[in-house]
Design an enzyme around this catalytic site. Structure first.
Site, mmCIF file in Angstrom:
data_model
loop_
_atom_site.group_PDB
_atom_site.id
_atom_site.type_symbol
_atom_site.label_atom_id
_atom_site.label_comp_id
_atom_site.label_asym_id
_atom_site.label_seq_id
_atom_site.Cartn_x
_atom_site.Cartn_y
_atom_site.Cartn_z
ATOM 1 N N ASP A 1 -8.028 16.521 -15.968
ATOM 2 C CA ASP A 1 -8.336 15.118 -16.238
ATOM 3 C C ASP A 1 -8.046 14.882 -17.719
ATOM 4 O OD1 ASP A 1 -9.516 12.669 -16.872
ATOM 5 O OD2 ASP A 1 -11.055 12.876 -15.333
ATOM 6 N N TYR B 1 -17.088 13.633 -16.114
ATOM 7 C CA TYR B 1 -17.630 12.301 -15.850
ATOM 8 C C TYR B 1 -18.589 12.393 -14.648
ATOM 9 C CZ TYR B 1 -17.707 7.364 -14.527
ATOM 10 O OH TYR B 1 -18.106 6.096 -14.187
ATOM 11 N N ARG C 1 0.835 -1.217 0.000
ATOM 12 C CA ARG C 1 0.000 0.000 0.000
ATOM 13 C C ARG C 1 0.867 1.263 0.000
ATOM 14 N NH1 ARG C 1 -1.699 2.047 4.488
ATOM 15 N NH2 ARG C 1 -2.237 0.109 5.556
ATOM 16 N N LYS D 1 -9.031 3.479 -19.304
ATOM 17 C CA LYS D 1 -9.376 3.854 -20.679
ATOM 18 C C LYS D 1 -8.172 3.674 -21.609
ATOM 19 C CE LYS D 1 -12.948 5.152 -18.284
ATOM 20 N NZ LYS D 1 -13.861 4.111 -17.846
HETATM 21 N N1 LCS Z 1 -12.398 10.596 -15.626
HETATM 22 C C1 LCS Z 1 -12.996 10.411 -16.822
HETATM 23 C C2 LCS Z 1 -12.867 11.461 -17.872
HETATM 24 C C3 LCS Z 1 -13.756 9.267 -17.043
HETATM 25 O O1 LCS Z 1 -14.346 9.119 -18.225
HETATM 26 C C4 LCS Z 1 -13.878 8.301 -16.010
HETATM 27 C C5 LCS Z 1 -14.686 7.070 -16.182
HETATM 28 C C6 LCS Z 1 -13.232 8.534 -14.788
HETATM 29 C C7 LCS Z 1 -12.501 9.695 -14.634
HETATM 30 C C8 LCS Z 1 -13.309 7.562 -13.652
HETATM 31 O O2 LCS Z 1 -12.468 6.497 -13.920
HETATM 32 P P1 LCS Z 1 -12.676 5.001 -13.330
HETATM 33 O O3 LCS Z 1 -12.826 5.164 -11.872
HETATM 34 O O4 LCS Z 1 -13.884 4.446 -13.983
HETATM 35 O O5 LCS Z 1 -11.400 4.327 -13.716
HETATM 36 N N2 LCS Z 1 -15.531 7.098 -17.295
HETATM 37 C C9 LCS Z 1 -16.397 6.190 -17.632
HETATM 38 C C10 LCS Z 1 -17.300 6.350 -18.694
HETATM 39 O O6 LCS Z 1 -17.435 7.345 -19.387
HETATM 40 N N3 LCS Z 1 -17.999 5.238 -18.839
HETATM 41 O O7 LCS Z 1 -17.721 4.317 -17.843
HETATM 42 C C11 LCS Z 1 -16.651 4.868 -17.025
#
Ligand code: LCS
Length: 394
Positions: A184, A112, A59, A209
């Site tokens: 972001d 998001y 951790r 992603k």
């Molecule tokens: N930032 C952006 C721009 C995102 O699109 C997402 C997730 C996150 C942060 C959060 O990331 P995660 O915790 O899921 O790794 N976006 C998603 C979307 O547009 N569809 O499903 C997840």
């Protein structure tokens, strides 16, 4: 191996992140261990005191995680990475680290969904107020800055509208008011946009992603330039505990090797599909940073190295037409998430942004009729054929 900072992105993708060379391994090995043995009690105490360098507990730090952190930090042109369990864990860590009761945040309105609700539910509860503004409108950013604004959080391009904010100008505004700029960079990846070169203080990714790129990992990364900020953030991450694990770090690091190559194909495919959609008689509007019709096309040309793989569009038949289309795709898959090698299609208003109130969605121009397409690296003619047969059902 140490790498020069000015390695091209294509080579950096392959070589960034230090490799353990005890056995000459070409790829960073997976240290799938929760803890590390001390030589003796003095050694353990010295590691905890910080007078000796080394690993204690996963951790806190782990060599496989560290390899992935170094790779992303190098690609972003930052100095330090902090691997997190998800993009949301990374964003939460940034907020917990940087915000105190009474502080104020200016945040892009098209972000998001859970980033928006994290601020309006959890952080609002602790007397941290957020104002959601269209950060492509610099006057609106400036107007909403307050003496207690500590952070400007920009997602650009924004999810799902693909609204583009001028990062350099947002950095100037944030800094003039004594706030930090967080960007972001999930939708672009460091191959297409490097926020640090535009003045950002903190860059965050959902590595779920494009960075990982294969839809088999949930992970996040924070990148910073400042050593003190890194050290205090590392302490927070250790305390809140939302760290990535060694195996996911290995997978993301592996995915990054093809990032430059994949982004090239994502861009080429999406550009062709965006043009096809814009010409289509059943399509009302297409939002894609590579189209001259995009409202911030000029800013996109300035700050992007390519237009990316995300397209949002509205059909003339509205949401009903959109549903028919989404229910009839065969090669594209109806699923949330994005940035993988496979094409995914989804409905923001009822899926990724369903956690916002209708009023907040309307304020951010997230309409009920919007369809979001994450263009994969399949054969583009077959993708267009699939979209065409799905739209013929409308
Ligand atoms: N930032 C952006 C721009 C995102 O699109 C997402 C997730 C996150 C942060 C959060 O990331 P995660 O915790 O899921 O790794 N976006 C998603 C979307 O547009 N569809 O499903 C997840």
């Amino acid at each position: 191996m140490s790498l020069s900072d000015n390695l091209s992105p294509e080579s950096a993708c392959i070589h960034a992140g230090e490799v353990d060379d005890q056995f000459g391994a070409v790829v960073a090995p997976i240290y799938q261990t929760s803890t590390f043995r001390f030589r003796d009690t003095d050694h353990g105490a010295a590691l905890f005191a910080g007078t000796d360098e080394g690993y204690i507990y996963t951790r806190m730090l782990n060599p496989t995680i560290q390899a992935c952190e170094k790779a992303v930090a190098m690609l972003e042109g930052g100095a330090y990475g902090l691997g997190c369990a998800s993009g949301m864990a990374a964003i939460n860590t940034i907020f917990v680290h940087g915000l105190h009761a009474g502080d104020h945040v200016v945040c892009s309105d098209s972000v998001y969904g859970p980033t928006h609700t994290l601020l309006t539910t959890i952080f609002a509860k602790w007397n941290i107020e957020s104002t959601f503004v269209d950060t492509s409108n610099l006057d609106a950013v400036e107007r909403n800055m307050r003496p207690e604004t500590r952070m400007v959080f920009v997602e650009s391009p924004g999810n799902p509208t693909l609204v583009i904010s001028d990062i350099e100008r947002c950095a100037d505004i944030a800094h003039a008011h004594g706030a930090v700029l967080v960007v972001d960079n999930t939708f672009m990846s460091p191959i297409l946009q490097q926020p640090f070169t535009l003045g950002a203080d903190i860059v965050v990714h959902s590595m779920t992603k494009f960075l990982n790129g294969h839809a088999d990992v949930v992970a996040g990364m924070i990148v910073v330039k400042d050593k003190e900020m890194y050290q205090s953030m590392r302490k927070i991450l250790n305390q809140v505990g939302g760290v990535i694990d060694p195996f996911n770090s290995f997978l993301v690091h592996r995915g990054i090797k093809t990032l430059a190559l994949r982004m090239e194909r994502h861009c080429a495919n999406a550009a062709k599909i965006a043009e096809y959609l814009e010409r289509h008689e059943k399509v009302a509007r297409v939002f894609y940073p590579g189209l001259p019709s995009h409202p911030q096309y000029v800013v996109a040309q300035k700050q992007h190295k390519g237009p990316g793989g995300m397209i949002t569009f509205e059909l003339k038949g509205g949401i009903e037409a959109g549903k028919t289309m989404m229910n009839n795709v065969r090669l594209c898959q109806l699923a949330v998430s994005l940035g993988g090698v496979e094409s995914l299609i989804q409905h923001p208003a009822s899926m990724t942004h369903a956690c916002l109130t209708k009023e907040d969605r309307e304020k951010a121009h997230i309409t009920d009729g919007m369809v979001r397409l994450s263009v994969g690296i399949e054969n583009v003619d077959e993708l267009i054929e699939d979209l065409e047969q799905a739209m013929s059902k409308i």
